[in-house]
Motif scaffolding. Sequence first.
Motif, mmCIF file in Angstrom:
data_model
loop_
_atom_site.group_PDB
_atom_site.id
_atom_site.type_symbol
_atom_site.label_atom_id
_atom_site.label_comp_id
_atom_site.label_asym_id
_atom_site.label_seq_id
_atom_site.Cartn_x
_atom_site.Cartn_y
_atom_site.Cartn_z
ATOM 1 N N ILE A 165 0.865 -1.185 0.000
ATOM 2 C CA ILE A 165 0.000 0.000 0.000
ATOM 3 C C ILE A 165 0.894 1.224 0.000
ATOM 4 O O ILE A 165 1.607 1.509 0.971
ATOM 5 N N CYS A 166 0.877 1.947 -1.115
ATOM 6 C CA CYS A 166 1.707 3.140 -1.296
ATOM 7 C C CYS A 166 0.809 4.351 -1.108
ATOM 8 O O CYS A 166 -0.211 4.474 -1.792
ATOM 9 N N ALA A 167 1.171 5.233 -0.205
ATOM 10 C CA ALA A 167 0.224 6.289 0.131
ATOM 11 C C ALA A 167 0.913 7.534 0.665
ATOM 12 O O ALA A 167 1.982 7.463 1.259
ATOM 13 N N ASP A 168 0.223 8.646 0.457
ATOM 14 C CA ASP A 168 0.379 9.776 1.352
ATOM 15 C C ASP A 168 -0.610 9.505 2.476
ATOM 16 O O ASP A 168 -1.805 9.738 2.341
ATOM 17 N N TRP A 169 -0.082 8.978 3.580
ATOM 18 C CA TRP A 169 -0.926 8.585 4.705
ATOM 19 C C TRP A 169 -1.386 9.788 5.519
ATOM 20 O O TRP A 169 -2.311 9.683 6.329
ATOM 21 N N ASN A 170 -0.723 10.928 5.337
ATOM 22 C CA ASN A 170 -1.107 12.158 6.038
ATOM 23 C C ASN A 170 -1.102 11.995 7.554
ATOM 24 O O ASN A 170 -1.874 12.648 8.266
ATOM 25 N N MET A 171 -0.205 11.130 8.055
ATOM 26 C CA MET A 171 -0.026 11.026 9.500
ATOM 27 C C MET A 171 1.282 10.300 9.789
ATOM 28 O O MET A 171 1.775 9.522 8.971
ATOM 29 N N CYS A 172 1.820 10.594 10.944
ATOM 30 C CA CYS A 172 3.072 9.992 11.397
ATOM 31 C C CYS A 172 2.787 9.090 12.596
ATOM 32 O O CYS A 172 1.866 9.333 13.372
ATOM 33 N N HIS A 173 3.651 8.101 12.778
ATOM 34 C CA HIS A 173 3.454 7.121 13.835
ATOM 35 C C HIS A 173 4.282 7.416 15.080
ATOM 36 O O HIS A 173 3.766 7.468 16.190
ATOM 37 N N LYS A 174 5.574 7.629 14.894
ATOM 38 C CA LYS A 174 6.501 7.776 16.014
ATOM 39 C C LYS A 174 7.137 9.173 16.009
ATOM 40 O O LYS A 174 7.125 9.874 15.000
ATOM 41 N N GLU A 175 7.718 9.521 17.126
ATOM 42 C CA GLU A 175 8.375 10.826 17.239
ATOM 43 C C GLU A 175 9.483 11.004 16.212
ATOM 44 O O GLU A 175 9.732 12.111 15.736
ATOM 45 N N ILE A 176 10.142 9.905 15.837
ATOM 46 C CA ILE A 176 11.221 9.972 14.854
ATOM 47 C C ILE A 176 10.714 10.409 13.477
ATOM 48 O O ILE A 176 11.495 10.863 12.638
ATOM 49 N N ASP A 177 9.404 10.321 13.260
ATOM 50 C CA ASP A 177 8.847 10.548 11.930
ATOM 51 C C ASP A 177 8.515 12.000 11.620
ATOM 52 O O ASP A 177 8.076 12.287 10.494
ATOM 53 N N LEU A 178 8.675 12.896 12.569
ATOM 54 C CA LEU A 178 8.485 14.317 12.287
ATOM 55 C C LEU A 178 9.405 15.132 13.184
ATOM 56 O O LEU A 178 9.701 14.735 14.305
#
Length: 271
Positions: free
Chosen positions: A151-164
Motif C-alpha cells: 500500500i503506497c500512500a500519502d498517509w497524512n499522519m506519522c506514527h513515532k516521534e522519529i517521523d516528524l
Amino acid sequence: MKTGKRFTITTFNCNGVRSAARKGFFQWLESQQPDVVCLQETKAQEHQLQEGPFFPAGYHCHYFDAEKKGYAGVAIYSRRQPDRIIKGMGWDITDKEGRYIQADFGDLSVISLYMPSGSSGEARQAVKLRFLANFMAHLQDLRADGREYVICADWNMCHKEIDLKNWRANRKNPGFSPEERAWLDRLYDEVGFVDAFRLVNQAPDQYSWWSNRGQARANNVGWRLDYHVITPALVPAVRAASIYTDEYFSDHAPVTLEMDRQSCFSKEAGT
C-alpha cells in the motif's frame, strides 16, 4: 516486466501532476525506471493529460480522478500489464474524491492511496477519522484474502516521534494526534501490516513532506507522510528504501522501495 533481481515501487504525492511535470518529475522518472509508480494528488482529469508526458513510454498508466476538477486523484503506472485494476471502494470519499486505486499482478496487489488530511479544520478531521474506521475494516479484509499487498500512500499522519521534526508541538494536531497514532499502532501491532521503510532505515530526519512556510525544506523540518505498508510475508523481500530530495518536484518527495523480485512473484511459474 524487467528481468533484473530488484522490483522497485515509487510512491509520490505530486501535488498536481502537471505541476510536477513542469518541475522535471518525468525526466527523473525516466532516469530511474521503477517497475511501479504510485501517484497521489494528481489534481487533473485524465482527459486533460492527453498531451505531455503523462503516459510515459513503457508503462501501463491508470488514473482515478476526483469528480471535482483540480483536486485529489490517484494513479498507478506499471511496466507489467495489471491483471485487474480496481478504482474506488464504494464509499463517497474514496470514489468521489479519487483516493484509491489498486493494481493486481498475480498474487501481489499494489495500491495507491491518498488519505484525507484533516488539517483544514475540525470538520475535515472528523471526516478523516471516519475514513480511518472504514479503512481499517478494509485492511482487515485484505489481510484475510490470501493476497500480498504493498500500500503506497500519502498517509497524512506519522506514527513515532522519529517521523516528524517538531513532534512535541504537534502531539494534538492532525497528522500526529493520539487517535491517528493509535490507529497506526493497531495497523501494525494487531492487523499485522509492516512499515517497509523502517525495516531498512532507522535513521532520524528522514522526511518526505515539508511545509511551504519559512525555510522548512531548507532546514529539513519535515514529516514522513509517504510510505509503503506491506503484508508480513513480503518482509523478507525488502532490500532498500530511499527518499529522493535532490530535486523539488512537489512539497513531497518521491519514496522508492526496492524488493527482491523473485520473493514478490515466487508463486508464479517462470519467476
